[in-house]
Design a protein around this motif. Structure first.
Motif, PDB file in Angstrom:
ATOM      1  N   TRP A  58      23.029  93.882 -12.780  1.00  0.00           N
ATOM      2  CA  TRP A  58      24.194  94.563 -13.579  1.00  0.00           C
ATOM      3  C   TRP A  58      25.511  94.593 -12.574  1.00  0.00           C
ATOM      4  CZ3 TRP A  58      20.402  97.489 -11.281  1.00  0.00           C
ATOM      5  CH2 TRP A  58      20.827  98.799 -10.370  1.00  0.00           C
ATOM      6  N   ARG A  67      20.745  93.398 -16.874  1.00  0.00           N
ATOM      7  CA  ARG A  67      19.844  92.279 -17.649  1.00  0.00           C
ATOM      8  C   ARG A  67      18.584  92.072 -16.740  1.00  0.00           C
ATOM      9  NH1 ARG A  67      25.309  90.936 -18.214  1.00  0.00           N
ATOM     10  NH2 ARG A  67      25.926  90.727 -20.448  1.00  0.00           N
ATOM     11  N   HIS A  82      20.292  84.914 -17.054  1.00  0.00           N
ATOM     12  CA  HIS A  82      19.633  85.557 -18.219  1.00  0.00           C
ATOM     13  C   HIS A  82      19.058  84.689 -19.382  1.00  0.00           C
ATOM     14  CE1 HIS A  82      18.545  89.090 -20.585  1.00  0.00           C
ATOM     15  NE2 HIS A  82      19.378  88.891 -21.561  1.00  0.00           N
TER      16      HIS A  82
END
Length: 853
Positions: A58, A67, A82
């Motif tokens: 993050w 994520r 991601h």
């Protein structure tokens, strides 16, 4: 907070492993690497290092949103991916290592110690990474970051690495990375110039002076090293016991039953091995000792050194400290020295003689609490700094330097000027011999490190060391100081960056710990940084009482550079009540230099000053990043201002923008550039050159789209036939094409067409004329056209076109007309006021050209 903590723990429990896979390794994980390459084509030129499965990733201080995904480490960048979800594309975040200011281990939400904070420049902000095996990721990330930082330093100061002045090769192999970490750890422990990869190791016991230690024996090509277990000392994590002996100092090695007896000068140690290990030791390793002893006996340098040392030993300059009658007669000196000698004699009785003694916590405590007696000070400094080990593996080096080529006259003049200013009140430097030795060491080191040459304060360091050791020993101590302990303090190419950074660190520490004093000093016009700079550069010599300075040198070589901050804080604490009473800044340095507190009081205050090493290193790295940025910007602007004088018409702002784009494109493929000998200068190849011109001069594109000919000519002209082009060479083409007058454009055209163009087809030559024609006339306000340049331009182009049409045709002119009258009329080429005839239609796919027949 409780819900977030539970969520974190849940996510961690779900992650079962940490992936650290190398590119090219067999396995299903190769798909992850291929995916990264597919998603990040702009990073194809960067080598892959490894990747890690990330629990959370993050940005900023807020935990949400976060994520999970994969963090890829490349040689210049880190990439977080991601996975896509619900028709959304893959999230990609690319963070260049060059823009990282600091990397630190952190607690996730102040609860779990499994996160890493990556602080970048304002352009990117801060990012947080949470992984299971945080320490592994941190080590790899830190290593690649520091390698990038070294390459950055290399670009700014290509000569600053001395003989190893070459671009640092970033390790892209995890096994190699692990080996680098082991080598660094090994060298930190033993302070020898050899690495862990060069040694064999054996579990054994070492017995000396009736005491036995269990540990490991390390055999390197030049040293015997032994290490026992670790413990905690008063200043830092240190070894319970370590022992280092150069093989060149060994006079006897023999087998006695289960033991191997080693005698080095006055010391004797015994190693106990099991049978099979002993056999390996005495057969495969004895030749190492024999080789070193043969080298020691046969090398002419060693013979000369022994004679030289004998002469120095009979001359008082080897103990220059003993010439200072003022110090010897000072109150309490003899009593203090007698007490210290008794303590050190007792230590050496149980641990061996300096410099081959066993270094234990007792040794560290003795150095810190009591200091080193003058009679042992030189040997202890060499041992704790590691300079004696560098000298051991470089026999004859100093002697050769003294007789090698001369240094620059400017450097010699600086040295000669400062020799007479170095500790001028000391009796040793009132003699010709003392000044000669000081001059020799400074000149020899300026030959060893031309990027440093000579810097002020080096004379003070050498002058202090020479009072306790020989010329050669002092030379190697100076080498360790400038290259290992404070490597950036004296580098002129980096503008003494190391000392400036540490000056800023000390200022931060004083503002935090002594805010009232810091404010008072500022009000008196004595900023803390200005006060601290000479302290750091001379290690307090000349800024504190003489005996105090020597005690600081004792702990400095044993504990490292950060102890200078502790000393500075201790000095200010002890003097704070007196400084706060002052009203004039000029009185501060005099007060500190003539302080009434004793050496022991100063050392007691140093011990009480707690200063975490990791915190200081984090500040140092961040400050280095800022200073390097400032230095790079200053170098860039200085270069651009000089170029602006030569290439007039381009503003500094425009030139800076072009330079930034040029550098960004150039650094995408540095290996090719370095291989072709361009060193640290940014360069572009033909393809990159064309992209740059198209970006800034879109009208250079041919209307047919086939103008490789003009670009080839421009590239050859800019690079003078080379396969690469520097920024300055790019400007030589960019400037006349972008802001040049009509005469400047035609002059460039004329020069281009006098280059060999046999490789160009007729269509390409026609497109060349098309582009050049529009460069000369499109949007041009200058109606005055140099007629001779136009005639030469048209004549040359006609000859080249004729040569391409039929090179064997006897009617084709064999040379360019020597005068304008021999050229076709310039009226055949339209001028800005003479439009092209509309009756001549171009064939399909051809550009519209004036008639040349």
């Amino acid at each position: 907070m409780e819900n977030e903590t539970e969520m974190i723990r849940f996510m961690i429990d779900k992650v079962t492993s940490l992936a650290t896979v190398e590119e090219g390794e067999e396995g299903l994980d190769q798909g992850m690497i291929k995916k990264m390459r597919r998603v990040c084509p702009e990073l194809d030129s960067e080598k892959f290092v490894t990747y890690f499965d990330v629990v959370m990733f993050w940005q900023g201080g807020e935990f949400l949103p976060y994520r999970s995904g994969t963090l890829f480490l490349l040689e210049k960048s880190m990439v977080f991916l991601h996975p896509p979800a619900a028709r959304k594309p893959t999230t990609k975040i690319v963070l260049p290592f060059k823009d990282i200011q600091s990397i630190s281990k952190e607690l996730t939400l102040n609860v779990i110690g499994n996160s890493i904070k990556v602080a970048l420049s304002e352009k990117y902000g801060d990012y947080w990474v949470t992984v299971l095996q945080r320490d592994t990721l941190f080590q790899v990330m830190e290593r690649v970051w520091q390698d990038n930082f070294k390459n950055w330093k290399f670009r700014l100061d290509p000569e600053g690495l001395g003989k190893s002045a070459r671009q640092n090769q970033i390790s892209t192999n995890m096994a190699a990375h692990d080996q680098l970490l082991r080598d660094k750890h090994f060298q930190t422990i033993f302070k020898i110039p050899e690495t862990a990869s060069e040694q064999d190791e054996y579990w054994t016991s070492l017995t000396s002076c009736g005491t036995t230690f269990m540990g490991k024996l390390y055999l390197t090509p030049n040293f015997l090293c032994f290490r026992a277990s670790e413990t905690l000392s008063s200043l830092q994590d240190t070894l319970e016991m370590r022992w280092v002996c150069p093989l060149s100092d060994v006079v006897l090695m023999e087998q006695e039953g289960m033991y191997v007896r080693v005698v080095a000068q006055k010391n004797e140690v015994h190693f106990a091995f099991l049978g099979s290990v002993l056999e390996k030791m005495t057969t495969s390793k004895m030749h190492v000792l024999e080789k070193m002893m043969q080298k020691w006996n046969s090398c002419l340098y060693y013979q000369k050194r022994k004679i030289s040392e004998a002469k120095i030993a009979s001359f008082e300059s080897s103990n220059g400290w003993a010439l200072d009658s003022t110090m010897l007669s000072a109150e309490g000196y003899m009593e203090t020295e007698k007490r210290k000698r008794l303590l050190w004699d007792d230590f050496m009785k149980n641990h061996g003689s300096v410099p081959h003694c066993l270094i234990t916590d007792d040794f560290d405590e003795l150095v810190l609490r009591e200091g080193v007696p003058d009679i042992h000070r030189g040997k202890v400094w060499q041992m704790t700094s590691g300079s004696m080990y560098k000298m051991a593996v470089n026999p004859g080096y100093y002697s050769e330097l003294l007789h090698s080529a001369n240094v620059s006259k400017g450097t010699v003049a600086e040295i000669d000027r400062d020799v007479t200013r170095s500790l001028p009140h000391h009796p040793f430097y009132k003699s010709d011999e003392g000044r000669r030795q000081l001059r020799n060491v400074l000149i020899a080191y300026s030959k060893r490190s031309p990027h440093i040459g000579y810097a002020q304060a080096m004379n003070i360091l050498v002058g202090t060391a020479l009072l306790y050791m020989s010329e050669e020993e002092t030379f190697w101590l100076l080498s360790v100081i400038c290259e290992d302990i404070v490597p950036d303090y004296f580098s002129k190419g980096l503008q003494l960056m190391g000392s400036i950074v540490d000056q800023q660190i000390f200022e931060i520490l004083v503002n935090e710990r002594l805010p009232v004093l810091a404010k008072h000093l500022q009000e008196m016009g004595v900023p803390v940084g200005m006060l601290a700079l000479p302290w750091l550069m001379t290690f307090y010599v000349g800024n504190l009482p003489w005996r105090h300075s020597l005690r600081i040198w004792d702990i400095f070589f044993n504990y490292g550079v950060n102890v200078l901050f502790k000393v500075g804080l201790a000095v200010l604490r002890l003097n704070e009540p007196h400084i706060l009473k002052l009203s004039e800044g000029g009185q501060v340095t005099h007060l500190i230099k003539n302080s009434a507190y004793s050496e022991d009081e100063l050392m007691d205050m140093v011990v009480r000053e707690h200063l975490p090493e990791e915190a200081v290193e984090a500040i140092r790295k961040k400050k280095k990043y800022i200073v390097m940025n400032d230095l790079e910007h200053a170098q860039k602007m200085r270069k651009l201002r000089l170029l602006a004088r030569e290439y007039k018409g381009v503003s500094i702002a425009t030139m800076e923008e072009v330079y930034e784009r040029f550098s960004k494109i150039a650094r995408k493929d540095t290996k090719k550039k370095v291989a072709e000998g361009s060193g640290s200068v940014d360069v572009v190849d033909q393809e990159q050159f064309v992209k740059l011109l198209y970006h800034y001069l879109p009208h250079t594109r041919s209307r047919t789209g086939a103008n490789g000919g003009i670009m080839l000519l421009l590239f050859k002209h800019a690079g003078a036939g080379s396969t690469i082009v520097t920024f300055e060479q790019f400007l030589s083409v960019y400037t006349p094409l972008s802001v040049g007058s009509i005469d400047a454009k035609f002059e460039l055209v004329f020069n281009l067409l006098h280059q060999p163009t046999d490789s160009l087809s007729q269509a390409e030559l026609r497109s060349v004329f098309d582009v050049l024609y529009r460069l000369a006339y499109t949007g041009t306000q200058d109606k005055e056209v140099n007629s001779q340049l136009i005639e030469g331009f048209v004549s040359t182009l006609m000859l080249k076109l004729a040569h391409v049409n039929d090179p064997a045709d006897p009617s084709t002119p064999s040379s360019t007309p020597s005068s304008p009258s021999a050229s076709p009329s310039p009226s055949r080429a339209p001028t800005p006021t003479q439009p092209q005839s509309s009756t001549q239609q171009p064939a399909e796919g051809e550009s519209t050209l004036p008639s040349l027949t």
